[in-house]
Design an enzyme around this catalytic site. Structure first.
Site, short mmCIF file in Angstrom:
data_model
loop_
_atom_site.label_atom_id
_atom_site.label_comp_id
_atom_site.label_asym_id
_atom_site.label_seq_id
_atom_site.Cartn_x
_atom_site.Cartn_y
_atom_site.Cartn_z
N HIS A 134 -84.52 11.31 -28.16
CA HIS A 134 -83.13 11.69 -28.18
C HIS A 134 -82.38 11.35 -29.52
CE1 HIS A 134 -83.30 11.77 -23.60
NE2 HIS A 134 -83.52 10.57 -23.43
N ASP A 259 -91.40 7.54 -17.28
CA ASP A 259 -90.17 7.40 -16.15
C ASP A 259 -89.89 8.27 -15.18
OD1 ASP A 259 -89.32 9.01 -18.22
OD2 ASP A 259 -87.82 7.84 -18.98
N TYR A 303 -89.63 2.36 -17.77
CA TYR A 303 -88.90 1.31 -17.59
C TYR A 303 -89.22 0.30 -16.54
CZ TYR A 303 -86.60 4.18 -20.80
OH TYR A 303 -86.22 4.93 -21.97
#
Ligand SMILES: [Zn+2]
Length: 384
Positions: A134, A259, A303
């Protein structure tokens, strides 16, 4: 002599830490390495210490002003107001002491992986510390300060003149990498992710196909929330085969965020460990078919660091080493070492249990919608 695979690792990679409670937690690298170590699958000479990226290298994909601000923020010299202009000191991407050095090391790890492969020391290379997809040219975003993939792809182009296929299977759209190469016909970005309708960063629509000379070299496969393994893998495999055959890369860089799993607390996909067994197998096959094997894999999101990421990321290394997919119980030593620290009961087998989640009532609709999306996304290739 060429090694089969290089495992880029140093405990300094754990210095990339926003806080004790932030979801981005590099402990997952240690948990993964520990699992692979318990299986005796990493030879001492396969571990390569990552180097730090130089400022000159960071400048390949980042603005000088932004790098200067990150350096100052590392020493606590940037106010929240100024930081927010550059996406740091925010809730997602807070300030932390030494953030420049920690971020530059993750970028350097991916450059180290690239050098291992491109200079013939290793057939494949894995940098689990990378995958910060990102990060933008002049701004941090979504837990990512510097974008190791963007820097690495520029480096592959400049130093080795390579045509690069970037494959991003993180549940979030690989926006930072896509926008960096949006006009470039010699870099193909491929991202399969949960639709941005309800998920960060909101982009990654099929209509984002590249710009100018780069039109047709950006591919997005946004899948619906609650998508399960079968549909995920069908889209991934069909799309990657067609895109690779169309683009004909010299080297493949895969971002392997973990994820998309049902357990992941930040996303809404219903994948199981099955996709993490399959994703690297096809990446390797494509690298063998088009790139004389040149495949570099990096980490990314993920996560649920206890139940998902260690098993998922282990499959990358095992695939690189041509070790058959393990089944049954995880090594007892790994389970007994980490269960006391884990806040949740660990999954004790390589496979997820069959009753991981309740049946998805809209399954057929979701699969049908994904299929229509695939047709639209590949339209540019199929009509030519
Ligand atoms: Zn992600």
């Amino acid at each position: 002599m060429t090694r089969q695979a290089s495992f880029i690792f140093s405990t300094d990679q754990l210095n990339y830490e926003f806080s004790d409670t932030h979801p981005f937690n590099q402990k997952r690298i240690v948990l993964t390495k520990s699992l692979l170590d318990e299986m005796n699958t990493i030879e001492p000479d396969e571990i390569v210490i990552p180097r730090t990226a130089t400022d000159e290298e960071l400048l390949l994909a980042h603005d000088a002003k932004y790098i200067e601000i990150v350096k100052k923020a590392s020493k606590g010299e940037v106010s929240e107001n100024i930081g927010s202009i550059y996406g740091i000191g925010t809730e997602d991407t807070p300030f932390f002491h030494g953030m420049h050095d920690a971020s530059a090391l993750l970028v350097g790890g991916t450059l180290t992986a690239i050098e291992e492969v491109m200079e013939g020391r290793s057939r494949y290379a894995l940098n689990l510390g990378g995958g910060l997809h990102h990060g933008f040219q002049g701004k941090a975003s979504g837990f990512c300060i510097y974008n190791d993939s963007s820097v690495a792809i520029k480096y592959l182009q400049q130093k080795y003149g390579a045509r690069v296929l970037y494959v991003d299977t993180d549940a979030h759209h690989g926006d930072g990498v896509q926008w960096t190469f949006y006009d470039d016909p010699n870099v193909c970005t491929f991202s399969i992710h949960e639709t941005g309708r309800y998920l960060f960063p909101g982009t990654g629509n099929v209509t984002e196909r590249g710009n100018g000379a780069g039109y047709g070299a950006s591919f997005n496969f946004p899948i619906d929330a609650f998508t399960e393994d079968e549909s995920f893998l069908h889209i991934y495999k069909t799309a990657l085969r067609e895109v690779a055959a169309h683009f004909k890369p010299d080297v493949i860089l895969t971002q392997n965020g973990a994820d998309a799993h049902y357990f992941d607390p930040l996303t809404h996909l219903y994948s199981t460990m099955k996709i993490y067994e399959e994703i690297p197998k096809l990446a390797k096959e494509i690298a063998e078919e088009y790139c004389d094997g040149k495949w570099i894999a990096i980490g990314g999101g993920g996560y649920d660091i206890w139940r998902v990421v260690p098993r998922a990321w282990s499959h990358l290394w095992l695939t690189m080493k041509d070790i058959p997919t393990p089944t049954g119980r995880l090594p007892e030593a790994w389970l007994s070492k980490w269960q006391p620290e884990s806040p949740v009961p660990l999954i004790e087998t390589w496979e997820d249990p069959d009753d991981l989640y309740e049946a998805v009532p809209r399954k057929n609709d979701i699969n049908e919608k994904n299929e229509q999306m695939l047709t639209r996304a590949l339209h540019v290739i199929r009509k030519s």
